[in-house]
Design an enzyme around this catalytic site. Structure first.
Site, PDB file in Angstrom:
ATOM      1  N   GLU A  87      64.316  18.307  49.859  1.00  0.00           N
ATOM      2  CA  GLU A  87      65.281  17.461  49.140  1.00  0.00           C
ATOM      3  C   GLU A  87      64.584  16.756  47.992  1.00  0.00           C
ATOM      4  O   GLU A  87      63.471  16.236  48.150  1.00  0.00           O
ATOM      5  CB  GLU A  87      65.907  16.449  50.101  1.00  0.00           C
ATOM      6  CG  GLU A  87      66.824  15.421  49.480  1.00  0.00           C
ATOM      7  CD  GLU A  87      67.935  16.037  48.644  1.00  0.00           C
ATOM      8  OE1 GLU A  87      68.114  15.601  47.492  1.00  0.00           O
ATOM      9  OE2 GLU A  87      68.611  16.953  49.135  1.00  0.00           O
ATOM     10  N   ASN A 124      60.758  19.520  44.932  1.00  0.00           N
ATOM     11  CA  ASN A 124      61.569  20.311  44.030  1.00  0.00           C
ATOM     12  C   ASN A 124      61.386  21.758  44.485  1.00  0.00           C
ATOM     13  O   ASN A 124      60.345  22.367  44.247  1.00  0.00           O
ATOM     14  CB  ASN A 124      61.089  20.123  42.594  1.00  0.00           C
ATOM     15  CG  ASN A 124      61.944  20.876  41.586  1.00  0.00           C
ATOM     16  OD1 ASN A 124      62.677  21.789  41.931  1.00  0.00           O
ATOM     17  ND2 ASN A 124      61.838  20.486  40.327  1.00  0.00           N
ATOM     18  N   ASP A 183      66.269  24.558  54.667  1.00  0.00           N
ATOM     19  CA  ASP A 183      67.496  24.172  53.973  1.00  0.00           C
ATOM     20  C   ASP A 183      67.102  23.586  52.626  1.00  0.00           C
ATOM     21  O   ASP A 183      66.487  22.523  52.553  1.00  0.00           O
ATOM     22  CB  ASP A 183      68.273  23.154  54.809  1.00  0.00           C
ATOM     23  CG  ASP A 183      69.637  22.823  54.214  1.00  0.00           C
ATOM     24  OD1 ASP A 183      70.224  23.717  53.563  1.00  0.00           O
ATOM     25  OD2 ASP A 183      70.118  21.690  54.396  1.00  0.00           O
ATOM     26  N   ASP A 201      73.942  21.019  43.463  1.00  0.00           N
ATOM     27  CA  ASP A 201      74.494  20.364  42.281  1.00  0.00           C
ATOM     28  C   ASP A 201      74.977  21.418  41.295  1.00  0.00           C
ATOM     29  O   ASP A 201      74.230  22.339  40.939  1.00  0.00           O
ATOM     30  CB  ASP A 201      73.435  19.484  41.611  1.00  0.00           C
ATOM     31  CG  ASP A 201      73.114  18.235  42.429  1.00  0.00           C
ATOM     32  OD1 ASP A 201      73.876  17.944  43.364  1.00  0.00           O
ATOM     33  OD2 ASP A 201      72.107  17.569  42.111  1.00  0.00           O
ATOM     34  N   ASP A 252      81.514  24.805  46.820  1.00  0.00           N
ATOM     35  CA  ASP A 252      82.942  24.543  46.644  1.00  0.00           C
ATOM     36  C   ASP A 252      83.343  24.732  45.183  1.00  0.00           C
ATOM     37  O   ASP A 252      84.501  24.508  44.825  1.00  0.00           O
ATOM     38  CB  ASP A 252      83.291  23.127  47.108  1.00  0.00           C
ATOM     39  CG  ASP A 252      82.478  22.058  46.387  1.00  0.00           C
ATOM     40  OD1 ASP A 252      81.234  22.109  46.482  1.00  0.00           O
ATOM     41  OD2 ASP A 252      83.067  21.175  45.732  1.00  0.00           O
ATOM     42  N   LYS A 292      77.815  21.818  32.600  1.00  0.00           N
ATOM     43  CA  LYS A 292      77.628  22.158  31.199  1.00  0.00           C
ATOM     44  C   LYS A 292      76.675  23.343  31.043  1.00  0.00           C
ATOM     45  O   LYS A 292      75.654  23.417  31.722  1.00  0.00           O
ATOM     46  CB  LYS A 292      77.089  20.947  30.431  1.00  0.00           C
ATOM     47  CG  LYS A 292      78.062  19.777  30.382  1.00  0.00           C
ATOM     48  CD  LYS A 292      77.478  18.606  29.615  1.00  0.00           C
ATOM     49  CE  LYS A 292      78.462  17.431  29.579  1.00  0.00           C
ATOM     50  NZ  LYS A 292      77.914  16.265  28.842  1.00  0.00           N
TER      51      LYS A 292
END
Length: 298
Positions: A142, A169, A116, A194, A230, A198
């Protein structure tokens, strides 16, 4: 069959937020296993859940109630404040993660592996690991170190030997980590990463060509990739990245008529059986979740 929403649910929902559709909270509540399961079908419990203001952390706790995760963590870790956006291009995240000793991390490191990417709190992966203790191993990558420490604390609390979390990372470390794993890579998930809205920050997004290439390279034949967001713009960006490898990856609805999609090719339901923290929050806010699942054919 899931319990019908009680009158208390509807009364509470009307007073709680008149701007959302009445069906919203009911459908959210009834998707929570701990409320819709056979032991929790009474309207009394659903009503009790509605007696106080339900926020997304409350719904997360309800959805993952069977994990019995402790709120008390080590004094060294302290309070875990989640920073929503992290710049993966900063110097502090540029070093590759150390490859662990897989024999120490997992009881059986030859089992099929699920990774994941951006595992967040880790609850999603913990829930899966608890249900498949002898069948699969689970690795969470993570970039927020405190979340990794807390998730591994929970792994010890639950005495699970088929799951581990790494501070990494993924864009830099995925290939180096997964290529050394003794067993096959069977599934990779990238769930609500995330968004970095921009345009000048799009290069910070998790799904970049280098990561996609690393995933496809290491994925076993028949292995799968599950993505969701989402944010439509982010979902489309991820979709375009994986659709580019059409000779290797096929979308799951092209392989199985039982998989239902809308006219745009988004999955109509979550195939994992559990929602992530972000997914719960987004749906509570009335957002739609855009999902795709691919399978490696060559």
């Amino acid at each position: 069959m899931a319990a019908a929403p009680s009158l208390c649910v509807l009364r509470y929902f009307n007073s709680w937020n008149k701007n959302l559709r009445k069906e919203g909270l009911c459908s959210v509540l009834l998707r929570i296993p701990s409320l819709s399961g056979r032991h929790y079908c009474s309207s009394n419990l659903v009503g009790a859940a509605c007696a106080t203001a339900l926020r997304s952390p409350d719904l997360v706790a309800l959805e993952y109630a069977d994990l019995n995760l402790t709120h008390k963590v080590s004094e060294e870790l302290g309070h875990v404040r989640i920073r929503q956006h992290v710049n993966p291009l900063s110097a502090s995240f540029s070093m590759p993660a150390n490859v662990p000793d897989w024999d120490e991390v997992f009881k059986d490191p030859t089992l099929p592996l699920m990774v994941d990417v951006g595992s967040g709190s880790g609850r999603f992966l913990l829930w899966l690991a608890k249900r498949n203790p002898e069948e699969k191993n689970y690795l969470g990558l993570e970039i927020r170190q405190k979340l990794v420490k807390r998730a591994n604390f929970w792994v010890k609390e639950l005495a699970l030997s088929n799951i581990h979390f790494l501070f990494a990372n993924a864009t830099i470390s995925f290939n180096q980590l997964v290529s050394t794993y003794p067993g096959p890579l069977m599934l990779v998930s990238i769930l609500c990463p995330d968004p970095h809205f921009k345009k000048r920050h799009h290069k910070r997004r998790v799904v970049q060509k280098h990561l996609v290439d690393s995933i496809i390279k290491n994925l076993m034949r028949g292995g799968q990739v599950f993505i969701q967001s989402d944010v439509l713009e982010v979902a489309l960006d991820m979709r375009n990245q994986f659709d580019a490898d059409v000779d290797v990856l096929h979308h799951i609805d092209a392989l199985s008529q039982s998989v239902l999609c809308d006219n745009e090719g988004w999955l109509l339901s979550n195939p994992m059986g559990i929602r992530t923290d972000r997914e719960i929050h987004a749906e509570l806010e009335g957002a739609r979740i855009f999902r795709r699942m691919y399978q490696k054919m060559a």
